[in-house]
Design an enzyme around this catalytic site. Sequence first.
Site, PDB file in Angstrom:
ATOM      1  CD1 TRP A   1      29.805 -15.205 -13.115  1.00 53.10           C
ATOM      2  CD2 TRP A   1      30.206 -16.549 -14.862  1.00 53.10           C
ATOM      3  NE1 TRP A   1      29.071 -14.735 -14.185  1.00 53.10           N
ATOM      4  CE2 TRP A   1      29.287 -15.547 -15.266  1.00 53.10           C
ATOM      5  CE3 TRP A   1      30.604 -17.518 -15.792  1.00 53.10           C
ATOM      6  CZ2 TRP A   1      28.770 -15.482 -16.563  1.00 53.10           C
ATOM      7  CZ3 TRP A   1      30.095 -17.448 -17.081  1.00 53.10           C
ATOM      8  CH2 TRP A   1      29.184 -16.444 -17.454  1.00 53.10           C
TER       9      TRP A   1
ATOM     10  CE  LYS B   1      32.764 -11.435  -4.358  1.00 49.19           C
ATOM     11  NZ  LYS B   1      32.281 -12.759  -4.569  1.00 49.19           N
ATOM     12  N   PRO B   2      36.548 -14.351  -5.016  1.00 48.08           N
ATOM     13  CG  PRO B   2      36.531 -16.676  -4.717  1.00 48.08           C
ATOM     14  CD  PRO B   2      36.825 -15.374  -4.001  1.00 48.08           C
TER      15      PRO B   2
ATOM     16  CB  SER C   1      28.890 -16.363  -5.185  1.00 51.57           C
ATOM     17  OG  SER C   1      29.252 -15.311  -4.324  1.00 51.57           O
TER      18      SER C   1
ATOM     19  N   GLY D   1      34.821  -7.795 -14.018  1.00 56.95           N
ATOM     20  CA  GLY D   1      33.406  -8.155 -13.968  1.00 56.95           C
ATOM     21  C   GLY D   1      32.603  -7.198 -14.819  1.00 56.95           C
ATOM     22  CB  SER D   2      29.022  -6.510 -14.912  1.00 57.18           C
ATOM     23  OG  SER D   2      28.803  -6.170 -13.566  1.00 57.18           O
TER      24      SER D   2
ATOM     25  CD  GLU E   1      41.390  -5.697 -17.685  1.00 56.24           C
ATOM     26  OE1 GLU E   1      40.737  -5.756 -18.728  1.00 56.24           O
ATOM     27  OE2 GLU E   1      42.567  -5.296 -17.630  1.00 56.24           O
ATOM     28  CG  LEU E   2      34.854  -2.535 -16.084  1.00 53.70           C
ATOM     29  CD1 LEU E   2      34.340  -1.108 -15.979  1.00 53.70           C
ATOM     30  CD2 LEU E   2      34.589  -3.289 -14.784  1.00 53.70           C
TER      31      LEU E   2
ATOM     32  CB  CYS F   1      35.007  -9.769 -21.124  1.00 47.09           C
ATOM     33  SG  CYS F   1      36.713 -10.300 -21.116  1.00 47.09           S
TER      34      CYS F   1
ATOM     35  CD  GLU G   1      29.573  -8.231 -21.626  1.00 51.39           C
ATOM     36  OE1 GLU G   1      29.053  -7.988 -20.521  1.00 51.39           O
ATOM     37  OE2 GLU G   1      30.712  -8.677 -21.747  1.00 51.39           O
TER      38      GLU G   1
HETATM   39  P1  NAP Z   1      29.669  -9.295 -11.946  1.00 50.73           P
HETATM   40  O1  NAP Z   1      28.271  -9.584 -11.633  1.00 50.73           O
HETATM   41  O2  NAP Z   1      30.096  -7.889 -12.090  1.00 50.73           O
HETATM   42  O3  NAP Z   1      30.532 -10.031 -10.833  1.00 50.73           O
HETATM   43  C1  NAP Z   1      31.939 -10.012 -10.845  1.00 50.73           C
HETATM   44  C2  NAP Z   1      32.444 -10.118  -9.436  1.00 50.73           C
HETATM   45  O4  NAP Z   1      31.993  -8.974  -8.713  1.00 50.73           O
HETATM   46  C3  NAP Z   1      31.919 -11.337  -8.674  1.00 50.73           C
HETATM   47  O5  NAP Z   1      32.925 -11.778  -7.797  1.00 50.73           O
HETATM   48  C4  NAP Z   1      30.755 -10.753  -7.888  1.00 50.73           C
HETATM   49  O6  NAP Z   1      30.450 -11.464  -6.712  1.00 50.73           O
HETATM   50  C5  NAP Z   1      31.326  -9.390  -7.538  1.00 50.73           C
HETATM   51  N1  NAP Z   1      30.316  -8.392  -7.192  1.00 50.73           N
HETATM   52  C6  NAP Z   1      29.039  -8.286  -7.605  1.00 50.73           C
HETATM   53  N2  NAP Z   1      28.446  -7.217  -7.028  1.00 50.73           N
HETATM   54  C7  NAP Z   1      29.368  -6.640  -6.215  1.00 50.73           C
HETATM   55  C8  NAP Z   1      29.379  -5.526  -5.343  1.00 50.73           C
HETATM   56  N3  NAP Z   1      28.310  -4.754  -5.191  1.00 50.73           N
HETATM   57  N4  NAP Z   1      30.500  -5.247  -4.661  1.00 50.73           N
HETATM   58  C9  NAP Z   1      31.594  -6.013  -4.800  1.00 50.73           C
HETATM   59  N5  NAP Z   1      31.658  -7.093  -5.609  1.00 50.73           N
HETATM   60  C10 NAP Z   1      30.566  -7.389  -6.326  1.00 50.73           C
HETATM   61  O7  NAP Z   1      30.126  -9.991 -13.310  1.00 50.73           O
HETATM   62  P2  NAP Z   1      29.996 -11.517 -13.695  1.00 50.73           P
HETATM   63  O8  NAP Z   1      28.604 -11.749 -14.121  1.00 50.73           O
HETATM   64  O9  NAP Z   1      30.590 -12.401 -12.654  1.00 50.73           O
HETATM   65  O10 NAP Z   1      31.012 -11.612 -14.920  1.00 50.73           O
HETATM   66  C11 NAP Z   1      30.656 -11.324 -16.197  1.00 50.73           C
HETATM   67  C12 NAP Z   1      31.078  -9.919 -16.569  1.00 50.73           C
HETATM   68  O11 NAP Z   1      32.480  -9.794 -16.403  1.00 50.73           O
HETATM   69  C13 NAP Z   1      30.820  -9.622 -18.014  1.00 50.73           C
HETATM   70  O12 NAP Z   1      30.333  -8.317 -18.144  1.00 50.73           O
HETATM   71  C14 NAP Z   1      32.183  -9.742 -18.652  1.00 50.73           C
HETATM   72  O13 NAP Z   1      32.315  -9.021 -19.841  1.00 50.73           O
HETATM   73  C15 NAP Z   1      33.060  -9.241 -17.560  1.00 50.73           C
HETATM   74  N6  NAP Z   1      34.437  -9.715 -17.717  1.00 50.73           N
HETATM   75  C16 NAP Z   1      35.388  -8.830 -18.090  1.00 50.73           C
HETATM   76  C17 NAP Z   1      36.694  -9.266 -18.288  1.00 50.73           C
HETATM   77  C18 NAP Z   1      37.749  -8.303 -18.732  1.00 50.73           C
HETATM   78  O14 NAP Z   1      38.919  -8.656 -18.642  1.00 50.73           O
HETATM   79  N7  NAP Z   1      37.417  -7.117 -19.181  1.00 50.73           N
HETATM   80  C19 NAP Z   1      37.024 -10.603 -18.086  1.00 50.73           C
HETATM   81  C20 NAP Z   1      36.029 -11.485 -17.699  1.00 50.73           C
HETATM   82  C21 NAP Z   1      34.730 -11.018 -17.511  1.00 50.73           C
HETATM   83  P3  NAP Z   1      29.248 -12.530  -6.641  1.00 50.73           P
HETATM   84  O15 NAP Z   1      29.605 -13.590  -7.603  1.00 50.73           O
HETATM   85  O16 NAP Z   1      29.283 -12.966  -5.227  1.00 50.73           O
HETATM   86  O17 NAP Z   1      28.011 -11.797  -7.024  1.00 50.73           O
END
Ligand code: NAP
Length: 489
Positions: free
Chosen positions: A160, A184-185, A187, A237-238, A259-260, A293, A390
């Site tokens: 997000w 899948k963006p 939610s 994501g995370s 990319e975590l 991130c 973080e």
């Molecule tokens: P997240 O909770 O890991 O969610 C990211 C995406 O994964 C969302 O679309 C989420 O869907 C989906 N997701 C969650 N659980 C899943 C599962 N079991 N199976 C498949 N998809 C799943 O992370 P976030 O809170 O959105 O984003 C913040 C994190 O992203 C931070 O840790 C940040 O550092 C990291 N990030 C990294 C980068 C990079 O380039 N390294 C860039 C931006 C952000 P829902 O929204 O539907 O739960």
Amino acid sequence: MPAPQQLKDEALFRTACLVGGDWIEADDGSTISVDDPATGDEIATVPSLGPVEVRRAIEVAAVAQRDWRRVTARERARVLHRWADLLTEHRDDVGLIMGTEHGKPWEEAKGEVDYAASFLEWFAEEAGRANGDVVPTFRSDSRVIVLREPVGVAAGITPWNFPAAMIGRKVGPALAVGCAMVVKPASQTPLTALALAELGRRAGVPDGVFNVVTGKAGPIGEELTSNPSVRKLSFTGSTEVGRTLMAQCAHHIMKVSLELGGNAPFIVFDDADLDAAVEGTLVAKFRNSGQTCIAANRILVHERVVDDYVDRLTKAVSGLEVGATTDPGAKIGPLIDDAAVDKVARHVEDAVGHGAEVVLGGSANERGGRFWDPTVLVGVKADTAMSCEETFGPVAGIDTFRDDEQAVRQANETPYGLASYVYSRDIGRLWRAVEGLEYGMVGANTGFISSPVAPFGGVKESGLGREGSVHGIDEYTELKYVCLGGLDR
Ligand code: NAP
């Protein structure tokens, strides 16, 4: 909200999923709610698709990809250029949709639209350069040819915090080389993705080549990683979710890029240009209200200059206005959800409990809700929650060091390795630190490192693979080696 009527082009406010060129709802009509973090009010609902609809999206993508890969690179580039141009043309509308579901300040929202468009442009140009090789042969009757081919259908799962750019960074290279995508963006921010999809359609992306599916992450993720027609997963994501998805991808030995999360150190040596370091801190720490991130998470300042740095930083940070996307002058928006506010509060409380001093802010903003005051803390120790996780909020936590090696050692004491920053006027000192930092990216005398021309990505538990740059297309291609023999007969 942006009520659709607030937009110049109301048709960009899409609340259905794009699959095979059709806007679809969930078969059972179920939805998920999207809210405005500034108010907590519902803005819209989007479909909560299940595995059956996602399977359909994968199937149409697989069919569409067979034709798309045969389209010339020049024509694929034209489509991506048109898509970038349309994004730029509609930056106010897309920025408003994004700002409303995410909460980022208006200038940052529009800046992100441009950033997303810049990936489409960059990879439009790379489309024509996705070369293979002809290698000097190892047998006189044979020739060694290496073809670079699209992997096929690629899945993208995005976070997000950058609702447009994280999609642009994946779809640009994927489409440039002839892949189709199912995205899948997050939610919390699906409306930006759907606006992007609408513009992609107008740009001439063929039906089925770019699909957006929204809904519950677990079941969608399982379908995307278990369906054998999907040949690649690109996840941002995370680290926790990345680990789960990587394990799921192991079943089909699927190509994966991740990319975590990060835990970026920001080192200021005692010979640094402190004004430049403060300027860099504002970008690296407070951009996107600290929700990046690559956010500076541990600010390590030489003890000889820490007082001066803190004075200058505090002065600069106290000028950052808090407000909603459309509030003129707002530089710090609301945090994404209540859990994010709780995390920031916990980190501040824990740091103070371990002896840190609040120099500025330190509490929720008077507006209440998800707004948090920009905060500066000094004396944040290495074993506090803020130094280990973080924070993802507008909180600068500062610790001190005595010698360069100690600073670099402390900077590396984390399982993460995404971004890092270091400031010094002495090029030798700066370079030694650059080489010592175990990170995928280093900002040396700068806090601004993001660009489509640069390889973005991390080491250790921050990920695998790179996005952007000439290397970005590697993630969406496979090399096919052809040995052409029998040439002497
Ligand atoms: P997240 O909770 O890991 O969610 C990211 C995406 O994964 C969302 O679309 C989420 O869907 C989906 N997701 C969650 N659980 C899943 C599962 N079991 N199976 C498949 N998809 C799943 O992370 P976030 O809170 O959105 O984003 C913040 C994190 O992203 C931070 O840790 C940040 O550092 C990291 N990030 C990294 C980068 C990079 O380039 N390294 C860039 C931006 C952000 P829902 O929204 O539907 O739960």
